[in-house]
Write an enzyme that holds these catalytic residues in place. Sequence first.
Site, short mmCIF file in Angstrom:
data_model
loop_
_atom_site.label_atom_id
_atom_site.label_comp_id
_atom_site.label_asym_id
_atom_site.label_seq_id
_atom_site.Cartn_x
_atom_site.Cartn_y
_atom_site.Cartn_z
CG ASN A 9 -1.78 1.23 1.30
OD1 ASN A 9 -1.80 2.03 0.37
ND2 ASN A 9 -2.48 1.39 2.41
CD1 TRP A 10 3.89 1.19 -2.51
CD2 TRP A 10 3.77 2.02 -4.58
NE1 TRP A 10 4.73 0.44 -3.31
CE2 TRP A 10 4.67 0.93 -4.58
CE3 TRP A 10 3.53 2.70 -5.79
CZ2 TRP A 10 5.34 0.52 -5.74
CZ3 TRP A 10 4.18 2.28 -6.94
CH2 TRP A 10 5.09 1.20 -6.92
CE LYS A 11 -0.34 3.33 4.66
NZ LYS A 11 -0.30 3.46 6.11
CG HIS A 95 -5.94 1.90 5.00
ND1 HIS A 95 -5.53 2.87 5.89
CD2 HIS A 95 -4.91 1.02 4.89
CE1 HIS A 95 -4.30 2.58 6.29
NE2 HIS A 95 -3.90 1.47 5.70
CD GLU A 97 -3.19 5.60 6.46
OE1 GLU A 97 -3.16 5.65 5.23
OE2 GLU A 97 -2.26 5.11 7.15
CD GLU A 167 -3.47 -2.26 7.17
OE1 GLU A 167 -2.41 -2.57 6.61
OE2 GLU A 167 -4.04 -1.16 7.01
N GLY A 173 2.32 2.61 10.82
CA GLY A 173 3.25 3.72 10.69
C GLY A 173 3.93 4.12 11.98
CB SER A 213 5.09 -1.41 12.13
OG SER A 213 4.66 -0.08 12.37
N GLY A 235 4.98 1.56 4.69
CA GLY A 235 6.30 2.19 4.53
C GLY A 235 7.37 1.29 3.93
P1 13P Z 1 2.95 0.72 7.68
O1 13P Z 1 3.49 -0.60 7.13
O2 13P Z 1 3.69 1.90 7.18
O3 13P Z 1 2.80 0.65 9.17
O4 13P Z 1 1.47 0.87 7.09
C1 13P Z 1 0.59 -0.20 7.20
C2 13P Z 1 -0.61 0.08 6.38
O5 13P Z 1 -1.40 0.94 6.69
C3 13P Z 1 -0.80 -0.71 5.15
O6 13P Z 1 -2.07 -0.52 4.62
#
Ligand code: 13P
Length: 255
Positions: A9-11, A95, A97, A167, A173, A213, A235
């Site tokens: 997931n590159w966001k 997600h 977010e 998640e 993150g 993470s 990330g």
């Molecule tokens: P991180 O791996 O940066 O913690 O993000 C996880 C995430 O939200 C994947 O969708």
Amino acid sequence: MRTPLLAANWKMHKTVPEAVAFVTAFAPRVAAVTDADIVLAPPFTTLGAVADACRDTRIAVAGQNLHWAPEGAFTGEISPGMLAGAGASHVILGHSERRQLFGEDDALVARKTRAAIDAGLTPIVCVGETLDQREAGKTPAVLARQIDGSLAGVTPAELAALVVAYEPVWAIGTGRTATPDQAQDAHAHIRRCLAGLGGADAADACRLLYGGSVKPANAEAIAGQADVDGALVGGASLDPASFAEIVAAARRAAG
Ligand code: 13P
């Protein structure tokens, strides 16, 4: 036996040249991988270019969100058919977010899940508790509510084919990953919830990813848990060597 799935997931990261450069560097590192599925979820603006770059590979492409309608006056939104037409086969939905920053609730996620399935996209539906909810002992109830609500109306066959990502919000993150035991406990609970929704066979076939993470150093221990079928990586998926190492770790765990 469930095939491991590693999703990036590159966001809101990477321009078109950066995204294509990633695929150029990453694809050769996983060219020999046939025992795991790999999905890249780039931003909408790079999705077509990433899909083109992945054309002769086993790497699949996902959207990070969609609008449920096929088309219409929805400024700034992207439809399921547009994603599929740009080369996506999967889509991340719900997600944390999206839930926290953009007000998405379970009913909206269910609507999007239905639209994705109807357009031939495989949903990757995200659930997970906040730190407050975990510390208050509410994790099982929160996950049950999110599963029942976000997957309302899904048939057993559809359930078997889709993907759920656990998640925990406190692990996203933050560098604070769930322990392998915490991940397994949550995944086993989610699978029981899925069985309640669509029966044991569908729940057994459905792939459950852990996200939060995930790094090359912790991926093998987490992916080695019985009910963990792969990872949704933020990330650590932005760097081709790092994400390729996570793919390798998950394959070691499965093998
Ligand atoms: P991180 O791996 O940066 O913690 O993000 C996880 C995430 O939200 C994947 O969708």
